[in-house]
Design an enzyme around this catalytic site. Structure first.
Site, PDB file in Angstrom:
ATOM      1  CG  HIS A  92       1.512  -6.957   5.306  1.00  0.00           C
ATOM      2  ND1 HIS A  92       0.782  -5.753   5.649  1.00  0.00           N
ATOM      3  CD2 HIS A  92       0.688  -7.091   4.314  1.00  0.00           C
ATOM      4  CE1 HIS A  92      -0.168  -5.298   4.869  1.00  0.00           C
ATOM      5  NE2 HIS A  92       0.001  -6.119   3.719  1.00  0.00           N
ATOM      6  CG  ASP A 106       0.964 -10.308  -1.557  1.00  0.00           C
ATOM      7  OD1 ASP A 106      -0.106 -10.468  -2.183  1.00  0.00           O
ATOM      8  OD2 ASP A 106       1.272  -9.445  -0.819  1.00  0.00           O
TER       9      ASP A 106
END
Length: 435
Positions: free
Chosen positions: A311, A369
């Site tokens: 991320h 995600d």
């Protein structure tokens, strides 16, 4: 709203002896911030920060992230506690108002949201103007923007009551707008919302029920979906939130601002990441191909990317991913899914990535995600709806950020600067004189 000054300062010196003193400001937590607003006045220079990764564009009390430690706080409350103990609508109240509601406030807020879930009947006709294969994000972006043409009684952004009603309308109607986008794409009749259902339950009802028969809402799946909404409700000054704030800085109404946020969220580098995870798994094909795929990921020249891992903000484990991982296993167990090739592939890829030194040393942990894509697929959502669900959750955060900006007297219209590297001034050359 104001940040606190420590009395400290940062001195910037240029050749020739010119200096500027920049005040340092402290937040409640997090690093100090240098106030550069007078830098150009004092030195005649601007700062250069592509992507604004090192620039604070606003003061905010809503969300705090510590990417190095893997911390996410909504109004000071750890995301882990909220996901375990709270509900999405309670979190929505918290984000909008700054504090958790008492029993009466919670009841009034939930009633206000759940009784604004109908959309103007003429909005139904908008859907007929789209192709059946239109992406649902294109549909909801258009419909949400059009809400400003139907709800003119809540467009005065300086009126607190208008802001309150607009918040109810956006939060309440997004599930209806989103579910209808799905129904339109598959040729099924639109299902109206029901006031006797909760927020997550109502959305599942509008997505999956049909007129001829009753739809039984699974409480485990409803709770899992509610938790997904909580985890995606806000995430500080990301691309879509910054888009909402930039649009809002012009004084435009919140329906248009949220529509702009939806457009920004659609990008595969932002809200489309969980959809990209499923596409990646489909391309890998089977567990037998994972070894070759991992080798390509490690090869810098292959151009192959591992989606759903790592991320930009979190340099540690994404705190939302841990919650999502637990939710993922709960959903798969509840649905009894044991032999889905794509889900088997995802679980094996997760196992390898968590144990492989290449990924561990680079802190490429599974992010939110990765797991949300698996959960949503297991619950029957088509991949084209993944980003739509993200937008449904993030509407709360967008509105909270927009509301904070409108109520901050120090906010000005957004106007980023640039470093111009084009041609210098030159004179026009007549056509017959050009070589």
């Amino acid at each position: 709203m104001s940040g606190s000054s420590t009395g400290g300062s940062l001195t910037v010196s240029l050749e020739g002896g010119r200096t500027a003193t920049l005040p340092l400001q402290d937040g409640t937590i997090g690093p100090q911030v240098a106030d550069i607003r007078k830098l150009h006045d004092q030195l005649g220079v601007f700062t250069y920060d592509p992507g604004y990764g090192n620039t604070a564009s606003c003061l905010s009390r809503i969300t705090y992230i510590d990417g190095d430690k893997g911390v996410l706080l909504y109004r000071g409350y750890p995301i882990e506690q909220l996901a375990e103990k709270s509900t999405f609508l309670e979190v929505a109240y918290l984000l909008l108002n700054g504090e958790l509601p008492n029993a009466e406030q919670k009841q009034d807020f939930e009633h206000g949201v759940l009784h604004h879930n109908m959309v103007h009947e003429q909005i139904r006709s908008f859907y007929n103007g789209f192709r059946r294969d239109a992406h649902p994000m294109a549909v909801i972006c258009s419909v949400v923007g059009a809400m400003s043409a139907f709800y003119s009684d809540s467009l005065d952004i300086t009126n607190p009551e208008h802001r309150r009603i607009a918040a109810f309308r956006l939060i309440a109607k997004l599930p209806t707008i989103a579910a209808w986008a799905y129904k339109y794409s598959v040729g099924e009749p639109f299902m109206y919302p029901r006031n006797d259902l909760g927020y997550a339950e109502n959305f599942l009802h509008m997505m999956y029920s049909v007129p001829p028969e009753a739809y039984r809402i699974n409480p485990v799946l409803a709770r899992a979906f509610d938790r997904i909404l909580i985890l995606h409700a806000d995430h500080e000054q990301n691309a879509s939130t910054s888009t909402v704030r930039l649009a809002g800085s012009t004084g435009v109404n919140p329906f248009v601002c949220v529509s702009a946020g939806i457009a920004s969220l659609w990008g595969p580098a932002h809200g489309g990441a969980n959809e990209a995870v499923l596409k990646m798994l489909t391309q890998i094909g089977s567990v037998a191909n994972i070894k070759d795929f991992i080798a390509k990921v490690k090869d810098k020249n292959s151009g192959v990317r591992l989606m759903g891992f790592g991320h930009r903000v979190y340099k540690n484990y994404d705190p939302r991913a841990k919650i999502m991982q637990k939710t993922c296993y709960e959903v798969l167990q509840e649905l009894g899914i044991k032999d889905d090739p794509l889900l088997d592939l995802a679980m094996e890829l997760e196992k390898i990535a968590l144990e492989d030194d290449y990924f561990v040393s680079r802190k490429l942990y599974p992010n939110v995600d990765f797991y949300s894509g698996i959960i949503l697929k297991a619950m029957g959502f088509p991949t084209s709806m993944f980003t739509v669900l993200f937008a449904m959750a993030r509407t709360v955060g967008w509105f909270a950020q927009w509301k904070e900006q409108v109520e901050d007297p120090a906010q000005r219209i957004g106007r980023p600067r640039q470093l111009y590297i084009g041609a210098p001034r030159r004179d026009y050359v007549p056509l017959d004189q050009r070589g």
